[in-house]
Design an enzyme around this catalytic site. Structure first.
Site, mmCIF file in Angstrom:
data_model
loop_
_atom_site.group_PDB
_atom_site.id
_atom_site.type_symbol
_atom_site.label_atom_id
_atom_site.label_comp_id
_atom_site.label_asym_id
_atom_site.label_seq_id
_atom_site.Cartn_x
_atom_site.Cartn_y
_atom_site.Cartn_z
ATOM 1 N N ASN A 19 0.865 -1.172 0.000
ATOM 2 C CA ASN A 19 0.000 0.000 0.000
ATOM 3 C C ASN A 19 0.904 1.224 0.000
ATOM 4 O O ASN A 19 1.471 1.585 1.027
ATOM 5 C CB ASN A 19 -0.897 -0.041 1.242
ATOM 6 C CG ASN A 19 -1.887 1.109 1.286
ATOM 7 O OD1 ASN A 19 -1.781 2.070 0.521
ATOM 8 N ND2 ASN A 19 -2.843 1.013 2.188
ATOM 9 N N ARG A 83 -2.598 -1.992 -3.421
ATOM 10 C CA ARG A 83 -3.795 -1.192 -3.194
ATOM 11 C C ARG A 83 -3.753 -0.010 -4.153
ATOM 12 O O ARG A 83 -2.756 0.706 -4.237
ATOM 13 C CB ARG A 83 -3.825 -0.678 -1.764
ATOM 14 C CG ARG A 83 -5.011 0.227 -1.569
ATOM 15 C CD ARG A 83 -5.158 0.720 -0.154
ATOM 16 N NE ARG A 83 -6.377 1.513 -0.090
ATOM 17 C CZ ARG A 83 -6.443 2.694 0.518
ATOM 18 N NH1 ARG A 83 -5.390 3.202 1.114
ATOM 19 N NH2 ARG A 83 -7.576 3.355 0.529
ATOM 20 N N HIS A 172 -13.303 2.950 -0.264
ATOM 21 C CA HIS A 172 -13.310 1.915 0.790
ATOM 22 C C HIS A 172 -13.908 0.613 0.274
ATOM 23 O O HIS A 172 -14.395 -0.206 1.048
ATOM 24 C CB HIS A 172 -14.145 2.336 2.027
ATOM 25 C CG HIS A 172 -13.564 3.467 2.828
ATOM 26 N ND1 HIS A 172 -14.358 4.423 3.415
ATOM 27 C CD2 HIS A 172 -12.288 3.777 3.142
ATOM 28 C CE1 HIS A 172 -13.591 5.287 4.062
ATOM 29 N NE2 HIS A 172 -12.323 4.919 3.907
ATOM 30 N N ARG A 233 -12.748 15.635 7.613
ATOM 31 C CA ARG A 233 -13.493 15.984 6.402
ATOM 32 C C ARG A 233 -14.952 16.285 6.725
ATOM 33 O O ARG A 233 -15.548 15.616 7.572
ATOM 34 C CB ARG A 233 -13.456 14.827 5.399
ATOM 35 C CG ARG A 233 -12.114 14.688 4.695
ATOM 36 C CD ARG A 233 -12.069 13.444 3.818
ATOM 37 N NE ARG A 233 -11.048 12.516 4.286
ATOM 38 C CZ ARG A 233 -10.925 11.257 3.896
ATOM 39 N NH1 ARG A 233 -11.761 10.752 3.017
ATOM 40 N NH2 ARG A 233 -9.966 10.501 4.379
ATOM 41 N N ARG A 276 -11.681 8.929 20.131
ATOM 42 C CA ARG A 276 -11.489 8.607 21.553
ATOM 43 C C ARG A 276 -11.512 9.886 22.388
ATOM 44 O O ARG A 276 -12.160 9.947 23.434
ATOM 45 C CB ARG A 276 -10.154 7.890 21.772
ATOM 46 C CG ARG A 276 -10.216 6.427 21.419
ATOM 47 C CD ARG A 276 -8.837 5.851 21.308
ATOM 48 N NE ARG A 276 -8.192 6.377 20.102
ATOM 49 C CZ ARG A 276 -7.274 5.715 19.396
ATOM 50 N NH1 ARG A 276 -6.860 4.548 19.795
ATOM 51 N NH2 ARG A 276 -6.762 6.241 18.313
ATOM 52 N N GLU A 325 -15.482 -0.282 14.969
ATOM 53 C CA GLU A 325 -15.132 -1.492 15.719
ATOM 54 C C GLU A 325 -14.981 -1.220 17.215
ATOM 55 O O GLU A 325 -15.134 -2.124 18.026
ATOM 56 C CB GLU A 325 -13.809 -2.071 15.192
ATOM 57 C CG GLU A 325 -13.941 -2.659 13.799
ATOM 58 C CD GLU A 325 -12.586 -2.935 13.150
ATOM 59 O OE1 GLU A 325 -11.608 -3.186 13.881
ATOM 60 O OE2 GLU A 325 -12.506 -2.885 11.909
ATOM 61 N N GLU A 376 -8.523 -4.979 5.086
ATOM 62 C CA GLU A 376 -8.373 -4.633 3.675
ATOM 63 C C GLU A 376 -7.186 -5.345 3.039
ATOM 64 O O GLU A 376 -7.247 -5.763 1.888
ATOM 65 C CB GLU A 376 -8.215 -3.108 3.535
ATOM 66 C CG GLU A 376 -9.514 -2.382 3.855
ATOM 67 C CD GLU A 376 -9.351 -0.877 3.985
ATOM 68 O OE1 GLU A 376 -8.960 -0.423 5.079
ATOM 69 O OE2 GLU A 376 -9.599 -0.162 3.001
HETATM 70 P P1 ADP Z 1 -7.875 4.603 8.781
HETATM 71 O O1 ADP Z 1 -9.080 5.179 8.117
HETATM 72 O O2 ADP Z 1 -6.704 5.532 8.804
HETATM 73 O O3 ADP Z 1 -7.548 3.180 8.404
HETATM 74 P P2 ADP Z 1 -8.859 3.460 11.252
HETATM 75 O O4 ADP Z 1 -9.900 2.634 10.637
HETATM 76 O O5 ADP Z 1 -7.710 2.782 11.921
HETATM 77 O O6 ADP Z 1 -8.301 4.574 10.302
HETATM 78 O O7 ADP Z 1 -9.572 4.400 12.332
HETATM 79 C C1 ADP Z 1 -8.819 5.299 13.089
HETATM 80 C C2 ADP Z 1 -9.729 6.045 14.033
HETATM 81 O O8 ADP Z 1 -10.415 5.133 14.863
HETATM 82 C C3 ADP Z 1 -8.967 6.940 14.988
HETATM 83 O O9 ADP Z 1 -8.762 8.223 14.463
HETATM 84 C C4 ADP Z 1 -9.883 6.987 16.180
HETATM 85 O O10 ADP Z 1 -10.692 8.145 16.083
HETATM 86 C C5 ADP Z 1 -10.780 5.795 16.034
HETATM 87 N N1 ADP Z 1 -10.680 4.896 17.194
HETATM 88 C C6 ADP Z 1 -9.761 3.950 17.447
HETATM 89 N N2 ADP Z 1 -10.000 3.362 18.634
HETATM 90 C C7 ADP Z 1 -11.100 3.949 19.144
HETATM 91 C C8 ADP Z 1 -11.878 3.788 20.352
HETATM 92 N N3 ADP Z 1 -11.547 2.891 21.290
HETATM 93 N N4 ADP Z 1 -12.968 4.565 20.502
HETATM 94 C C9 ADP Z 1 -13.312 5.478 19.578
HETATM 95 N N5 ADP Z 1 -12.634 5.675 18.451
HETATM 96 C C10 ADP Z 1 -11.543 4.926 18.225
#
Ligand code: ADP
Length: 399
Positions: A19, A83, A172, A233, A276, A325, A376
């Site tokens: 990627n 990717r 996505h 965004r 978070r 998740e 992915e």
């Molecule tokens: P990307 O789109 O870069 O692949 P991810 O799918 O890894 O990103 O998502 C990242 C985001 O997930 C972080 O910016 C954070 O806001 C959120 N995140 C991760 N863990 C938690 C959590 N325990 N509670 C809420 N949000 C979370």
């Protein structure tokens, strides 16, 4: 006379996924018999300091792989999957890469100026190192190629739209495809008969209406800016806002791009893009964080409602990616009090932390609510390997 001693040809069962972003290179190596991740890594800050360019980044990745026992010259390596962000209308399937494919991808760079050039550099470097190996591009847009024309069309002048490639492509896609299939497996229903609203909520976020394994509508559009509110965004805004920013706000095109892509969403509303932190602050009574969370969840809720109407019958709503998740609060708020739509989240199940695909709806909930961790890279490996070597096992077989 002794038997000839030639060794049997190595069984090629490994897939490497690359990627290539503008300043980083992620790699993951899989054993496609088991789905096991044999090695993975990230080379960052390409172009700044010690890592001069993508060629050097791939050399570093190759050294790290060799140190883990898997060189780029690994005889068991069957395929390299790349990717690729934007396939336009040209690439709607995983595609075996040759010179013509690279040239076509370069033409599509106007649609994804931040992403496609880096993808191409990564591909060219990898082809130079292993010209003998099949290399496959897996496009983020491809899964959405099945959208009906009415979902892909913006209601603007057709000639203008066609001249400039303006239509909804969606993104996505690799994640939505993976999660739709994994959700059907979790439900124990055939993919072809399962209708799912997939909510990919990460740094970027998008919702997709999936009918029988095919995308029929999605919230991201010509670019990954449309739809849900995201970390930085805006998602949907009245297009008139852009005109107002230019005419009355005196902003340049680049200024508007920067505002909507990098200073909006949760960051623009509450000064932080990490969910978070937003959740923590909202729970502690911070009004801006509370409002940001409410904007985020209301937007998710609206898309769920819209896609239930698009699909007619919905079997599951599936949450995935970092926020989907991990954030029980976002899941609960987005789907609160929807028994009239047949959606009931079980608070106890929703609160359980796990990395396994799972249901969080009540037994009575007509529409199942699922949390399905996305993968992915494994999906890219699977699609690339299938194209190069024939069908790979499905995710449930290899977890
Ligand atoms: P990307 O789109 O870069 O692949 P991810 O799918 O890894 O990103 O998502 C990242 C985001 O997930 C972080 O910016 C954070 O806001 C959120 N995140 C991760 N863990 C938690 C959590 N325990 N509670 C809420 N949000 C979370």
């Amino acid at each position: 006379m002794s038997e000839p001693t030639t060794a049997p040809a190595a069984e090629k069962t490994r897939a490497l996924v690359l990627n290539s972003g503008s300043s980083s290179l992620k790699y993951q190596l899989f054993d496609m018999r088991t789905g096991e991740r044999l090695a993975q890594g990230l080379v960052e800050r390409i172009g700044e300091g010690p890592v001069a360019d993508h060629a050097q980044a791939l050399e570093i990745a190759a050294e790290e792989l060799a140190a883990a026992g898997y060189g780029l010259d690994d005889p068991e390596l069957a395929v390299i999957g790349h990717r690729a962000v934007h396939g336009g209308t040209r690439f709607t399937e995983p595609t075996l890469i040759d010179d013509e494919v690279v040239a076509e991808m370069a033409k599509l760079a106007t649609l994804a100026p931040l992403h496609n050039p880096a993808n191409i550099t990564g591909i060219e470097v990898a082809r130079a190192l292993r010209p003998d190996l099949p290399q496959v591009a897996v496009f983020d847009t491809a899964f959405h190629a099945t959208m009906p024309e009415a979902a892909a069309r913006y209601a603007i002048d057709t000639a203008t739209a066609d001249r400039l490639g303006i239509r909804r492509y969606g993104f996505h896609g690799t994640s939505h495809a993976y999660v739709a299939r994994a959700t059907a497996e979790l439900l124990g229903t055939p993919l072809a008969e399962t209708n799912t609203v997939v909510l990919h909520l990460g740094n970027g976020a998008s919702a997709t209406a999936v009918r029988g394994g095919r995308s029929v509508d999605t919230s991201m559009g010509m670019t990954p800016l449309e739809g849900l509110a995201m970390g930085t965004r805006s998602g949907d805004v009245d297009p008139g806002v852009l005109l107002h920013l230019a005419r009355t706000g005196g902003m340049s095109t680049d200024g508007i791009d920067e505002l909507l892509n990098h200073r909006s969403g949760m960051l623009g509303l509450a000064g932080a893009n990490d969910m978070r932190e937003i959740t923590r602050r909202a729970e502690a009574g911070d009004a801006a964080a509370r409002l940001a969370l409410d904007v985020y969840c209301l937007r998710v809720r609206k898309y769920v409602g819209a896609y239930m109407a698009v699909l007619g019958r919905v079997d599951a709503v599936a949450f995935t990616a970092g926020v989907g998740e991990n954030s029980a609060a976002v899941r609960a708020t987005s789907l609160a009090e929807l028994p009239s739509l047949g959606i009931e989240v079980d608070p106890e199940l929703n609160a359980v932390r796990s990395t396994a695909p799972r249901l969080i709806s009540t037994a009575a909930s007509r529409v199942k609510v699922a949390v399905v961790p996305t993968d992915e890279e494994l999906e890219i490996a699977r699609q690339a390997y299938s194209l190069a070597r024939g069908p790979a096992p499905s995710p449930s077989d290899i977890r």
